[in-house]
Write an enzyme that holds these catalytic residues in place. Structure first.
Site, PDB file in Angstrom:
ATOM      1  N   ASN A   1      68.165  57.018  38.591  1.00 23.84           N
ATOM      2  CA  ASN A   1      68.025  58.206  39.054  1.00 23.84           C
ATOM      3  C   ASN A   1      69.241  58.967  39.189  1.00 23.84           C
ATOM      4  OD1 ASN A   1      65.256  58.045  39.203  1.00 23.84           O
ATOM      5  ND2 ASN A   1      65.067  58.426  41.343  1.00 23.84           N
ATOM      6  N   ILE A   2      69.530  60.013  38.557  1.00 24.50           N
ATOM      7  CA  ILE A   2      70.818  60.677  38.338  1.00 24.50           C
ATOM      8  C   ILE A   2      70.874  62.058  38.764  1.00 24.50           C
ATOM      9  CG2 ILE A   2      73.024  60.971  37.239  1.00 24.50           C
ATOM     10  CD1 ILE A   2      72.088  58.606  35.512  1.00 24.50           C
TER      11      ILE A   2
ATOM     12  N   ASP B   1      56.539  58.850  47.876  1.00 30.23           N
ATOM     13  CA  ASP B   1      57.417  58.161  48.776  1.00 30.23           C
ATOM     14  C   ASP B   1      56.956  57.926  50.087  1.00 30.23           C
ATOM     15  OD1 ASP B   1      59.740  57.133  49.918  1.00 30.23           O
ATOM     16  OD2 ASP B   1      61.111  58.839  49.252  1.00 30.23           O
TER      17      ASP B   1
ATOM     18  N   ASP C   1      60.104  63.839  41.915  1.00 28.97           N
ATOM     19  CA  ASP C   1      60.926  63.229  42.468  1.00 28.97           C
ATOM     20  C   ASP C   1      60.713  62.959  44.168  1.00 28.97           C
ATOM     21  OD1 ASP C   1      63.213  61.416  42.753  1.00 28.97           O
ATOM     22  OD2 ASP C   1      64.445  63.146  42.739  1.00 28.97           O
TER      23      ASP C   1
ATOM     24  N   GLY D   1      69.463  56.896  43.778  1.00 30.65           N
ATOM     25  CA  GLY D   1      70.853  56.734  44.272  1.00 30.65           C
ATOM     26  C   GLY D   1      71.872  56.382  43.460  1.00 30.65           C
ATOM     27  N   ALA D   2      71.727  56.560  42.108  1.00 32.28           N
ATOM     28  CA  ALA D   2      72.393  55.675  41.185  1.00 32.28           C
ATOM     29  C   ALA D   2      73.622  56.423  40.423  1.00 32.28           C
ATOM     30  CB  ALA D   2      71.471  55.187  40.225  1.00 32.28           C
TER      31      ALA D   2
ATOM     32  N   SER E   1      73.340  63.760  41.545  1.00 35.87           N
ATOM     33  CA  SER E   1      74.593  64.198  41.879  1.00 35.87           C
ATOM     34  C   SER E   1      75.747  64.195  40.872  1.00 35.87           C
ATOM     35  CB  SER E   1      75.101  63.043  43.041  1.00 35.87           C
ATOM     36  OG  SER E   1      74.311  63.110  44.274  1.00 35.87           O
TER      37      SER E   1
END
Ligand code: G3H
Ligand code: 13P
Ligand code: ZN
Length: 333
Positions: A269-270, A116, A94, A227-228, A272
């Protein structure tokens, strides 16, 4: 010594994304840093017969140790089989920030990497991404690139403001880099404080107009949403009730995520939400049973809560449940 991901029983994301695109669902990419998170993600995905991408950030590599991660990935595949399942498992870097870290991960059995370059100039992003793709291709490893910057903290880089993806760049970028998937910025952000809203106010909707324009320009191409996390309100409430302080934490609504999952978004993407599930459960144990000091007695409930969350995401939000075995059959055919 270098090891190839196929020797660990992992898969790349090629067929996984193809089938997610055709089926109108998204594949979950859950970050993990320790054994309990990994066990919970595997258990939740096995129980729902869902494909899964296990994500490792640079921070996670530092935390867990590269060699340990390799054996954890192998253990995850073995555990999945022992549970009587046959789901595709990819291990993905990631937010890789350079060529070297991507090479290192590929040599250590990762089946997919993200390079990235979104903070670089456009031309530098193209050049770096292309270089990683050229290396990864030799080993059949998938590569995710990114255009546009998400607000919030991405590893050590903190962006105050997001820069939405410019749809007019996506054809040139994907053609010149040959990436397998593209992360775009449509209003999500990293972390648990995604939007500044007053109590009772709804967060602003995602920029589906940008997503639709990207889809039009790249028909059938796999899009990634970072950030999903939904920043599940029940967990925030629980954390605050049991001694935490996360006032003002807010995420992306499940409705918005469902809409994205039905579109060209193939990977969601998860991180949090997974952290919140564990923290909420651990805080509850500490508050209600102050005599507990055996880590199994608080990490166990944390793991159970995360398993429940993973099942919920796969079944109710992303729609990936029920597709694991059929993807494996396609990969092996
Ligand atoms: O994009 C950020 C991910 O949530 C990883 O976070 O760098 O704290 O492991 P981390
Ligand atoms: P969240 O912080 O919304 O979980 O996003 C995680 C992510 O994008 C990892 O790359
Ligand atoms: Zn991210």
């Amino acid at each position: 010594m270098a090891i190839h991901y196929k020797d660990l029983g992992l898969v790349n994301t090629k067929v996984v994304f193809q089938m997610a695109m055709e089926g109108g669902y998204a594949v979950p990419a859950y970050n993990f840093n320790n054994m309990e998170q990994l066990q919970a993600v595997i258990a939740g995905c096995v129980e729902t017969d869902s494909p899964v991408i296990l994500q490792v950030s640079r921070g996670a590599r530092k935390y867990a140790n590269q060699t340990m991660l390799r054996y954890m990935a192998m253990g995850a595949v073995q555990m999945m089989k022992e549970m009587g399942a046959d789901i595709p498992i990819a291990v993905h870097l990631d937010h890789g920030d350079g060529y070297e870290v991507c090479v290192d991960c590929i040599e250590n059995g990762f089946s997919s990497v993200m390079i990235d370059g979104s903070h670089l100039s456009y031309e530098e992003n193209v050049a770096l991404t292309r270089k990683v793709v050229d290396y990864a291709r030799q080993f059949d490893v998938s590569v995710e690139g990114e255009l546009g910057v998400l607000a919030g903290i991405e590893e050590d880089v903190e962006a105050e403001e997001s820069t939405y993806t410019h749809p007019e760049e996506v054809e040139d970028f994907t053609k010149r880099t040959d990436v397998d998937s593209l992360a775009i910025s449509i209003g999500t952000s990293h972390g648990a404080f995604k939007f500044k809203v007053k109590p009772g106010e709804e967060p602003p909707p995602l920029r589906f107009d940008i997503l639709e324009e990207v889809e039009k320009r790249l028909p059938g191409f796999a899009i990634v949403l970072h950030g999903a996390s939904s920043v599940v309100p029940e967990y925030i409430e629980m954390i605050n009730r049991y001694g935490g302080n996360m006032e003002g934490a807010v995420g992306v609504s499940e409705d918005q995520l469902r809409r994205a999952a039905r579109s060209a978004v193939c990977k969601v993407n998860i991180d949090s939400d997974c952290r919140l599930a564990i923290t909420a459960a651990v805080r509850k144990v500490f508050a209600e049973q102050p005599e507990v000091f055996d880590p199994r007695k608080y990490l166990g409930p944390g793991r159970d809560e995360l398993t429940k969350l993973v099942r919920h995401k796969n079944e109710v939000v992303l729609g990936s449940a029920g597709h694991g075995r059929e993807i494996m059959a396609a990969i092996n055919s």
